[in-house]
Design a protein around this motif. Structure first.
Motif, mmCIF file in Angstrom:
data_model
loop_
_atom_site.group_PDB
_atom_site.id
_atom_site.type_symbol
_atom_site.label_atom_id
_atom_site.label_comp_id
_atom_site.label_asym_id
_atom_site.label_seq_id
_atom_site.Cartn_x
_atom_site.Cartn_y
_atom_site.Cartn_z
ATOM 1 N N LYS A 69 5.515 4.188 -5.191
ATOM 2 C CA LYS A 69 4.960 5.291 -4.416
ATOM 3 C C LYS A 69 5.688 5.286 -3.084
ATOM 4 O O LYS A 69 5.718 4.273 -2.385
ATOM 5 C CB LYS A 69 3.453 5.127 -4.196
ATOM 6 C CG LYS A 69 2.848 6.267 -3.378
ATOM 7 C CD LYS A 69 1.360 6.043 -3.112
ATOM 8 C CE LYS A 69 0.796 7.174 -2.254
ATOM 9 N NZ LYS A 69 -0.642 6.950 -1.915
ATOM 10 N N TYR A 99 10.345 5.802 5.514
ATOM 11 C CA TYR A 99 9.229 5.996 4.600
ATOM 12 C C TYR A 99 8.602 4.657 4.212
ATOM 13 O O TYR A 99 9.242 3.608 4.266
ATOM 14 C CB TYR A 99 9.688 6.708 3.327
ATOM 15 C CG TYR A 99 10.086 8.153 3.504
ATOM 16 C CD1 TYR A 99 9.628 8.904 4.577
ATOM 17 C CD2 TYR A 99 10.930 8.771 2.589
ATOM 18 C CE1 TYR A 99 9.984 10.232 4.722
ATOM 19 C CE2 TYR A 99 11.296 10.103 2.729
ATOM 20 C CZ TYR A 99 10.821 10.823 3.803
ATOM 21 O OH TYR A 99 11.182 12.145 3.957
ATOM 22 N N LYS A 100 7.353 4.717 3.803
ATOM 23 C CA LYS A 100 6.645 3.546 3.296
ATOM 24 C C LYS A 100 6.870 3.461 1.795
ATOM 25 O O LYS A 100 6.685 4.445 1.072
ATOM 26 C CB LYS A 100 5.147 3.657 3.608
ATOM 27 C CG LYS A 100 4.319 2.483 3.094
ATOM 28 C CD LYS A 100 2.842 2.696 3.399
ATOM 29 C CE LYS A 100 1.986 1.554 2.855
ATOM 30 N NZ LYS A 100 0.540 1.782 3.113
ATOM 31 N N ASP A 120 -2.268 16.205 -3.574
ATOM 32 C CA ASP A 120 -3.204 16.257 -2.457
ATOM 33 C C ASP A 120 -4.636 16.395 -2.985
ATOM 34 O O ASP A 120 -4.865 16.913 -4.087
ATOM 35 C CB ASP A 120 -2.905 17.457 -1.550
ATOM 36 C CG ASP A 120 -1.619 17.241 -0.763
ATOM 37 O OD1 ASP A 120 -1.048 18.241 -0.318
ATOM 38 O OD2 ASP A 120 -1.194 16.085 -0.601
ATOM 39 N N SER A 174 5.903 7.112 0.565
ATOM 40 C CA SER A 174 5.069 7.934 1.443
ATOM 41 C C SER A 174 5.805 8.305 2.716
ATOM 42 O O SER A 174 6.420 7.457 3.366
ATOM 43 C CB SER A 174 3.785 7.171 1.811
ATOM 44 O OG SER A 174 3.089 6.776 0.658
ATOM 45 N N ASN A 229 4.777 16.545 0.277
ATOM 46 C CA ASN A 229 3.917 15.469 -0.220
ATOM 47 C C ASN A 229 4.634 14.134 -0.341
ATOM 48 O O ASN A 229 5.868 14.063 -0.385
ATOM 49 C CB ASN A 229 3.347 15.840 -1.599
ATOM 50 C CG ASN A 229 2.363 16.989 -1.541
ATOM 51 O OD1 ASN A 229 2.375 17.797 -0.622
ATOM 52 N ND2 ASN A 229 1.499 17.062 -2.538
ATOM 53 N N ASP A 230 3.833 13.068 -0.440
ATOM 54 C CA ASP A 230 4.353 11.775 -0.866
ATOM 55 C C ASP A 230 4.786 11.907 -2.324
ATOM 56 O O ASP A 230 4.507 12.921 -2.966
ATOM 57 C CB ASP A 230 3.291 10.690 -0.740
ATOM 58 C CG ASP A 230 2.788 10.534 0.694
ATOM 59 O OD1 ASP A 230 3.527 10.920 1.628
ATOM 60 O OD2 ASP A 230 1.654 10.027 0.873
ATOM 61 N N THR A 231 5.442 10.871 -2.848
ATOM 62 C CA THR A 231 5.969 11.011 -4.208
ATOM 63 C C THR A 231 5.874 9.716 -5.001
ATOM 64 O O THR A 231 5.848 8.615 -4.431
ATOM 65 C CB THR A 231 7.435 11.474 -4.170
ATOM 66 O OG1 THR A 231 7.862 11.861 -5.468
ATOM 67 C CG2 THR A 231 8.355 10.378 -3.658
ATOM 68 N N VAL A 265 2.834 13.249 -5.205
ATOM 69 C CA VAL A 265 1.465 12.747 -5.107
ATOM 70 C C VAL A 265 0.569 13.952 -4.849
ATOM 71 O O VAL A 265 0.809 14.741 -3.935
ATOM 72 C CB VAL A 265 1.331 11.724 -3.971
ATOM 73 C CG1 VAL A 265 -0.127 11.309 -3.792
ATOM 74 C CG2 VAL A 265 2.200 10.496 -4.255
#
Length: 375
Positions: free
Chosen positions: A180, A159-160, A225, A182, A124-126, A223
């Motif tokens: 955040k 990463y974003k 889902d 991503s 997951n994103d974080t 993050v």
């Protein structure tokens, strides 16, 4: 084949062995056939969410199988080139193949490390939160240094990075910041960074040039889902709006659009200070759900946590890492004992060694916990 090249081949073979173990190689092709059969089902897309999940799982398996086959093929090809070059006494061919093997060993080790990221939310994103400790300007500056370190690390990973909220220090640095991040396995990589980070240095804010110790806490949450249900009772939360302010007067909202959500049962507080109040409510609620989900994950991994508790207490909890810039240069993780004297590299985002050591320790701890539960 020269001894050095043989050692490189041995490293690659060990990485391949571990990759196949994590993949359960003996059943991998069979599982792929099952996925392919399900993908061909004409009713698959009647449930788009389930179909997308299936396609992701299938692609992950395909990628993992391809990685193993590719590494093995490249290894064998380069070994053959070395043997051919030695037979024909072509030193240039031998050197090129040996260099290719070294690069392949690095790739195999990286893939081996990534294979450890198989936890429930690792892909997951974080969310990443940074909070300065007691100590005023010194701690705020350390918090800003850590924020920069993680942003640089994330950028190197491709990463974003999105700044969710930030509170500036009175003289320098930041009191807190939330991001955040991503990208694939963002949470899996960063989850080991939760804890207290300690800095020892000659303070640039002390005219007497004395050595200071500062503490900053880092918290990491996945993050959540859309397919993970986290229920939040409206009666359990309070939503406040306020006027936010950014570092150096930047990103200052002219209306009370920033949002703070307080979850009374746990005391969790999440904030967001984008331009839109509606957007801020959504961001802060997602952050709250992620925090609540992290609590659930922590409960499930209680045996693992007992297997290797973090060492040292400081501020809000357990200290995980020390960054010493004076009187010597050293960054040391207190859980794994992994250390380096390249403090500049670490503060510039070179964290994979620390994260890899903790991932390996987590896998070992999980194995011990599983063994204990079987007894």
């Amino acid at each position: 084949m020269r001894a050095e090249a043989q050692n490189t081949v041995t490293k690659i073979e060990k990485s391949l062995e571990l990759l196949r173990q994590r993949l359960d190689w003996e059943t991998a092709e069979y599982r792929l056939e099952e996925f392919n059969a399900r993908v061909e089902d004409p009713d698959l897309w009647n449930d788009p969410e389930a179909a997308q999940k299936l396609m992701r799982e299938r692609q992950n398996l395909v990628d993992a199988i391809d990685v193993c086959k590719s590494i093995e093929t490249d290894m064998n090809d380069n070994v053959e080139m070395i043997e051919l070059g030695e037979m024909e006494e072509d030193e240039e061919v031998v050197k090129d193949a040996e260099q290719a093997l070294v690069a392949l060993a690095v790739k195999a080790a990286k893939k081996e490390l990534e294979a450890l990221l198989d936890g429930e939310a690792d892909g997951n994103d974080t969310f990443l939160e940074i909070n300065s400790g007691a100590g005023g300007t010194e701690s705020c500056d350390w918090a800003a240094m850590l924020a920069r370190m993680y942003v640089r690390w994330a950028e190197k990973k491709g990463y974003k990075v999105e700044l969710q909220s930030e509170s500036a220090g009175e003289e320098a640095g930041i009191k807190s910041a939330a991001y955040k991040i991503s990208g694939h396995n963002a949470y899996g990589w960063l989850k080991s960074e939760s804890g207290v980070h300690r800095l020892v240095r000659i303070s640039p804010f002390d005219s007497a040039a004395k050595r200071h110790t500062s503490f900053t806490s880092v918290k990491v949450y996945p993050v959540v889902d859309d397919n993970i249900e986290i229920e939040v009772n409206p009666a359990d939360i309070r939503i406040d709006t306020y006027r936010s302010s950014g570092a150096g007067g930047q990103h200052v909202n002219t209306t009370d659009s920033a949002v703070r959500i307080t979850h009374h049962p746990t005391g969790i507080v999440t904030t967001s200070s984008e331009k839109s109040q509606h957007q801020n409510r959504d961001i802060a609620m997602k952050a709250l759900k992620s925090r609540l989900y992290q609590i659930e994950l922590d409960k499930r991994s209680a045996l693992v946590n007992e297997a290797h508790e973090n060492a040292g207490d400081a501020g809000w909890g357990n200290q995980i890492r020390s960054y010493v810039l004076q009187p010597y240069q050293m960054v040391k993780d207190l859980r794994t004992n992994f250390e380096t004297s390249d403090t500049k590299g670490v503060l510039d985002g070179d964290l994979d060694g620390f994260m890899g050591a903790t991932l390996a320790m987590d896998v070992a701890g999980k194995s011990r916990a599983d063994a204990q539960s079987d007894d």
